[in-house]
Design a protein around this motif. Structure first.
Motif, short mmCIF file in Angstrom:
data_model
loop_
_atom_site.label_atom_id
_atom_site.label_comp_id
_atom_site.label_asym_id
_atom_site.label_seq_id
_atom_site.Cartn_x
_atom_site.Cartn_y
_atom_site.Cartn_z
N LYS A 3 13.86 -2.75 20.22
CA LYS A 3 13.66 -1.83 21.33
C LYS A 3 14.18 -0.45 20.97
CE LYS A 3 13.70 -5.06 25.12
NZ LYS A 3 14.18 -5.35 26.45
N GLN A 4 13.65 0.54 21.65
CA GLN A 4 14.07 1.92 21.44
C GLN A 4 15.54 2.07 21.79
OE1 GLN A 4 11.96 4.60 23.96
NE2 GLN A 4 13.24 6.32 23.47
N TRP A 13 29.38 7.58 32.43
CA TRP A 13 29.51 6.77 31.22
C TRP A 13 30.54 7.36 30.27
CZ3 TRP A 13 26.89 2.28 30.08
CH2 TRP A 13 25.81 1.95 30.92
N LEU A 14 31.23 6.48 29.57
CA LEU A 14 32.10 6.84 28.45
C LEU A 14 31.59 6.02 27.28
CD1 LEU A 14 34.70 8.09 27.22
CD2 LEU A 14 35.89 6.05 28.01
N ARG A 15 31.35 6.66 26.16
CA ARG A 15 30.78 5.97 25.01
C ARG A 15 31.72 6.04 23.82
NH1 ARG A 15 27.89 9.29 27.53
NH2 ARG A 15 27.92 10.94 25.99
N ILE A 16 31.84 4.93 23.09
CA ILE A 16 32.63 4.88 21.86
C ILE A 16 31.68 4.39 20.78
CG2 ILE A 16 34.70 3.98 20.74
CD1 ILE A 16 35.72 3.36 23.65
N LYS A 17 31.07 5.36 20.12
CA LYS A 17 30.00 5.04 19.18
C LYS A 17 30.43 4.12 18.05
CE LYS A 17 26.06 7.15 17.04
NZ LYS A 17 25.22 8.31 16.97
N SER A 18 31.63 4.32 17.51
CA SER A 18 32.09 3.50 16.38
C SER A 18 32.23 2.02 16.76
CB SER A 18 33.42 4.03 15.84
OG SER A 18 34.42 3.94 16.83
N LEU A 19 32.43 1.74 18.03
CA LEU A 19 32.54 0.36 18.51
C LEU A 19 31.25 -0.15 19.13
CD1 LEU A 19 36.05 0.52 20.23
CD2 LEU A 19 35.49 -0.33 17.95
N LYS A 20 30.25 0.74 19.21
CA LYS A 20 28.99 0.43 19.89
C LYS A 20 29.27 -0.01 21.33
CE LYS A 20 25.88 -0.50 16.16
NZ LYS A 20 24.71 -1.28 15.80
N SER A 51 19.50 -2.73 23.02
CA SER A 51 19.79 -1.42 22.44
C SER A 51 20.35 -1.57 21.03
CB SER A 51 20.80 -0.66 23.32
OG SER A 51 21.26 0.49 22.66
N LEU A 52 19.89 -0.73 20.14
CA LEU A 52 20.40 -0.74 18.77
C LEU A 52 21.70 0.06 18.66
CD1 LEU A 52 17.03 -0.16 16.90
CD2 LEU A 52 18.21 -2.33 17.35
N ASP A 53 21.93 0.97 19.61
CA ASP A 53 23.10 1.83 19.57
C ASP A 53 24.32 1.24 20.27
OD1 ASP A 53 21.74 3.84 18.18
OD2 ASP A 53 20.97 4.69 20.04
#
Length: 110
Positions: A3-4, A13-20, A51-53
């Protein structure tokens, strides 16, 4: 087919990219708002499923009174077969809303 990847851009929202990991905050002053907030989370589960992210999601419900318990929300998640990568939390405390440029903003009371 994957999926996209969706971008989480809402101020709730709060996002922590390194932890996905993504954390969604919901502010509720009564049971009706909590019900709506939970329904919003269910909708987000469908949007971000696959989600891939982002692979871990946390829903934090801040209520101004103790009209719900975490185990009640967990039970609701189980009934609707909520995605297992979503974890709900409930926090109780004092607070109020202030309007700022047409949007709701949480302001803790002092």
């Amino acid at each position: 087919m994957a999926k996209q990847a969706y971008r989480l851009s809402d101020a709730e929202w709060l996002r922590i990219k390194s932890l996905k990991a993504a954390i969604e905050f919901k502010y509720c002053v009564d049971e009706s708002e909590l019900k709506t907030a939970i329904e919003d989370i269910y909708a987000d589960m469908r949007v971000y499923s696959g989600s891939l992210d982002w692979s871990r999601f946390y829903a934090v419900f801040f209520t101004t009174e103790a009209f719900a318990r975490e185990k009640d929300i967990l039970a609701k998640f189980k009934i609707v077969k909520a995605d297992h990568n979503w974890t709900p939390f409930i926090v109780h405390g004092e607070g109020t809303r202030a309007m700022k440029m047409g949007k709701k903003k949480f302001l803790p009371t002092e």
